[in-house]
Structure formats: structure tokens, C-alpha cells
Design a protein around this motif. Structure first.
Motif, short mmCIF file in Angstrom:
data_model
loop_
_atom_site.label_atom_id
_atom_site.label_comp_id
_atom_site.label_asym_id
_atom_site.label_seq_id
_atom_site.Cartn_x
_atom_site.Cartn_y
_atom_site.Cartn_z
N GLY A 1 0.74 -1.10 0.13
CA GLY A 1 -0.09 0.13 0.09
C GLY A 1 0.82 1.36 0.02
N THR A 2 0.31 2.39 0.03
CA THR A 2 0.85 3.62 0.03
C THR A 2 1.84 3.91 1.24
OG1 THR A 2 -0.62 4.78 -1.29
CG2 THR A 2 0.51 6.17 0.06
N TYR B 1 3.72 7.81 -7.57
CA TYR B 1 4.32 7.02 -6.78
C TYR B 1 4.10 5.49 -7.16
CZ TYR B 1 0.36 6.74 -3.87
OH TYR B 1 -0.80 6.22 -3.48
N ALA C 1 2.49 2.53 -4.97
CA ALA C 1 2.14 1.81 -3.62
C ALA C 1 3.01 0.42 -3.45
CB ALA C 1 0.77 1.55 -3.54
N ILE D 1 2.25 -5.21 -2.11
CA ILE D 1 1.21 -5.12 -3.24
C ILE D 1 0.47 -3.89 -3.08
CG2 ILE D 1 0.92 -7.29 -3.96
CD1 ILE D 1 -1.71 -7.24 -2.46
N GLY D 2 -0.10 -3.13 -4.15
CA GLY D 2 -0.82 -2.15 -4.15
C GLY D 2 -2.21 -3.08 -3.65
N GLN E 1 -5.07 -2.68 -4.52
CA GLN E 1 -5.98 -2.93 -5.55
C GLN E 1 -5.93 -4.56 -6.16
OE1 GLN E 1 -3.72 -0.63 -5.81
NE2 GLN E 1 -2.24 -1.26 -7.36
N GLY F 1 -2.89 -1.14 1.96
CA GLY F 1 -3.48 -0.05 1.12
C GLY F 1 -4.69 0.27 1.56
N THR F 2 -4.93 1.76 1.34
CA THR F 2 -6.04 2.14 1.67
C THR F 2 -7.32 1.81 0.84
OG1 THR F 2 -5.88 4.43 0.57
CG2 THR F 2 -5.11 4.25 2.91
N ASP F 3 -7.04 1.38 -0.51
CA ASP F 3 -8.28 1.26 -1.37
C ASP F 3 -9.14 -0.01 -0.94
OD1 ASP F 3 -7.17 3.45 -3.08
OD2 ASP F 3 -6.49 2.11 -4.53
N ALA G 1 -1.89 4.63 4.86
CA ALA G 1 -1.51 6.07 4.40
C ALA G 1 -1.96 6.66 3.03
CB ALA G 1 0.08 6.29 4.35
N MET G 2 -2.47 7.87 3.04
CA MET G 2 -2.68 8.36 2.04
C MET G 2 -1.76 9.17 0.98
SD MET G 2 -6.04 7.85 1.82
CE MET G 2 -6.36 8.72 0.38
N LYS H 1 -13.76 4.11 2.76
CA LYS H 1 -13.11 5.08 2.26
C LYS H 1 -13.93 6.10 1.29
CE LYS H 1 -8.79 6.20 -0.64
NZ LYS H 1 -7.50 5.45 -1.20
#
Ligand code: SIN
Length: 334
Positions: free
Chosen positions: A19-20, A33, A35, A64-65, A67, A98-100, A124-125, A172
Motif C-alpha cells: 500500500g501507500t 508513486y 504503492a 502489493i497495492g 487493488q 493499502g487504503t483502497d 497512508a494516503m 474510504k
């Protein structure tokens, strides 16, 4: 400083997924950037100067990101957390995420874990290196929450933007601001800073067992977003690829054009459960308000948005719950 039952500083297992919060950018003011680029070890290395009063035990699970979050990472996370819950030396678990899709992972864990030791997701965003990066602060806050004995008996929590949310409520609600998360319909459960933690109420789930078994696989459930002027072809397409359930992200109170509702009603008749949720963020989707759920055989998603409605329907079907009134009762509870 919190101390654990053995009188030492809290020992927290840190499960890294990316994630971010594990992202970095070469330019403090640039927009792009990747993630998940930083390893958990290097991320935790950056925390060294924060003087956190907890013993952190890192365990990378993925990079991973979110998503790309899915079964393999969920399965690994669940196994690690169940093991940590039975391990007396571990006081709590942190999951960097990741926040998604953090709300989906948090809710999946909520449905399938005992409400035992603290399990705290954090993200984190803004990536490390970006001006105003929020990752380290969120992490320090998450350590404070996971170290607090009062964090147990609440199910998995998500810490973002100096705020603590219950898995069931967190969503979110913004693409990029650092206070992107909201709690619907009940709001946050605590405010936190690196030096303070204020719970808004007591833990109500102490000693609660897992609501559902951890499955061996999750069925394919699709989210269908309703839009003005659409026809019923997308419903037919979802059935043709073998969807075992459909979540409608409907307009307003979970509505859709009549042709779409009719096609979804036919899906129900063929044994595919349909849950109506809303594409808008706030408010509940109740039974039989504008749509005749009784006639169509639909389930009303109540407080759950489409992403979490999908998670609950997957868990229910994987646990052999297919009776419509039982599915509705599960959604009524949220
Ligand atoms: C992700 O969900 O992995 C990317 C976005 C984020 O973490 O904020």
C-alpha cells in the motif's frame, strides 16, 4: 507507556502487505508513486527514530497495492492472526495495508476472527517522501491503539488520520485527502494521536467467537453499479460467467431501471442471491421502500455499502448460508 500482562512493553506482530504506507516518491511535490514499493523491513527502519514503546515483530506477507488484494493474501493474513491470537507472547497485531481495499480486508477479518486481541489495520494516503506524508504518524497511532488493552473485544480496527474506526463501519470516502475515511453509520470509535487515545465507548464484543468459519475459497460475487439509461445486458453477462451472487450498487436507496430489477429478479429465481446496496455513501438501504424486495426475492444491504456487501455475501455463501431470510438477517446485523 502501556505494559502487557507480563509487565513488559507490548509485543506487536506487524504483518506487511504494501500500500501507500509502503510507498515512496522521489519528489516531495510530485504526484506519482508506486504503492507497496518499500519492504516492511525498510519501512520499520524509518520508524526507529520515533521511540515507539512497543516491540515490533515484522512479518512480510505481500508487497502489493491493495487493488490487487485477494484470496492468497487474505488467507495468509487470517492464518497469521489466528496463530498470533493463540500465542501468549503477542499482545496485538498490526496490518499495514493499502487504503483502497482496507475496509474489505478489515470486514472480512471481522466476520471470521474471534474478537480477541487487538487487530489494527493501518495505511497512508501519502507515500514516504511526499510533503505532509501521513504514514509514520498513522503507524505511531496504530501502535498506540494495538498496545491498549481496551482495543481488544472490538473486532479489527482501522487507524487513519488520527481516528479509529470499527471494521463494520469504516469506508474510504475520498480519493486523496488524509481524512479520507469515515464511519457509516456509527462514526469513529476513538480519536488517537501518538500521545493520546480516547475511546468513545467500551468494548462490547469481548469473548465473542468468530461469526463465520474461514472458508477454503470464496465464490465469485460481482458488484453491478446501476446507471441511468442502462439495460439488462450486464446482468446477463454476469450470470454467463458463473457469478454465484450479485450485489447491486444501486441509485439512491439501491434502485435501478425496471429492466435491470426484472433481470435481477430472474437471477434470484435461478438461485443467484441478489443484494441491493447503494452507490451513495450515506444512509441505509431498507427492505421494500421503493423496490418490492418481497416480490423480487432481493436482500436489502442495510448499512453495508457495495464493497462490504460483497464480502459478507461471499462469506455467507462460502459457509453454506443460502436461505434468503438468513442472508437478510446477516445483513440486518451488518
Ligand atoms: C493502495 O490501496 O494500495 C493504494 C492506495 C493507498 O494505499 O492509499
Amino acid at each position: 507507556m502501556s505494559t502487557n500482562l507480563n509487565g513488559g512493553i507490548p509485543r506487536l506482530l506487524v504483518l506487511g502487505t504494501g500500500g501507500t504506507i509502503a510507498g515512496s516518491t522521489a519528489s516531495a511535490t510530485g504526484g506519482s508513486y508506486a504503492a507497496g514499493g518499500l519492504s516492511l523491513t525498510s519501512m520499520l527502519g524509518d520508524l526507529a527514530g520515533l521511540e515507539l514503546s512497543a516491540d515490533l515483530i515484522p512479518k512480510p506477507i505481500a508487497q502489493i497495492g491493495s487493488q490487487d488484494m485477494g484470496w492468497d493474501v487474505w488467507d495468509a493474513l487470517h492464518k497469521e492472526i489466528v496463530a498470533a491470537q493463540s500465542y501468549p507472547e503477542i499482545d496485538g497485531v498490526l496490518v499495514t495495508h493499502g487504503t483502497d481495499t482496507a475496509e474489505e480486508t478489515a470486514y472480512l477479518l471481522d466476520l471470521t476472527l474471534a474478537a480477541d486481541k487487538p487487530v489494527v489495520l493501518v495505511g497512508a494516503m501519502r507515500p514516504a517522501g511526499a510533503v505532509g506524508a501521513d504514514g509514520m504518524r498513522n503507524f505511531a497511532n496504530a501502535v498506540r491503539v494495538a498496545s491498549d488493552p481496551d482495543a481488544s473485544g472490538r473486532g479489527p480496527l482501522l487507524v487513519m488520520g488520527d481516528t479509529v474506526f470499527a471494521a463494520k463501519d469504516v469506508r474510504k470516502a475520498a480519493t486523496s485527502s488524509i481524512d479520507a475515511f469515515k464511519g457509516y453509520p456509527r462514526g469513529p470509535v476513538a480519536r488517537v494521536t501518538p500521545s493520546n487515545l480516547d475511546w468513545f465507548g467500551g468494548a462490547t464484543r469481548k469473548g465473542e467467537f468468530a461469526r463465520y468459519q474461514w472458508p477454503e475459497a470464496l465464490p465469485r460475487i460481482a458488484i453491478l453499479t446501476a446507471g441511468a439509461g442502462m439495460d439488462a445486458k450486464p446482468v446477463e453477462a454476469l450470470l454467463s460467467i458463473g457469478c454465484k451472487g450479485i450485489v447491486l450498487a444501486g441509485m439512491g436507496q439501491g434502485n435501478a431501471p425496471k429492466c435491470v430489477l426484472d433481470a435481477l429478479g430472474e437471477a434470484v429465481k435461478s438461485g443467484v442471491p441478489v443484494v441491493r446496496s447503494a452507490r451513495v455513501d450515506e444512509g441505509l438501504v431498507d427492505r421494500n421502500v421503493e423496490v418490492d424486495d418481497d416480490a423480487y426475492g432481493f436482500v436489502a444491504g442495510r448499512a453495508l455499502g457495495p464493497a462490504k456487501a460483497r464480502i459478507l455475501l461471499m462469506v455467507l455463501l462460502a459457509n453454506g448460508v443460502s436461505d434468503r431470510s438468513e442472508i437478510q438477517a446477516a445483513f440486518d446485523r451488518g
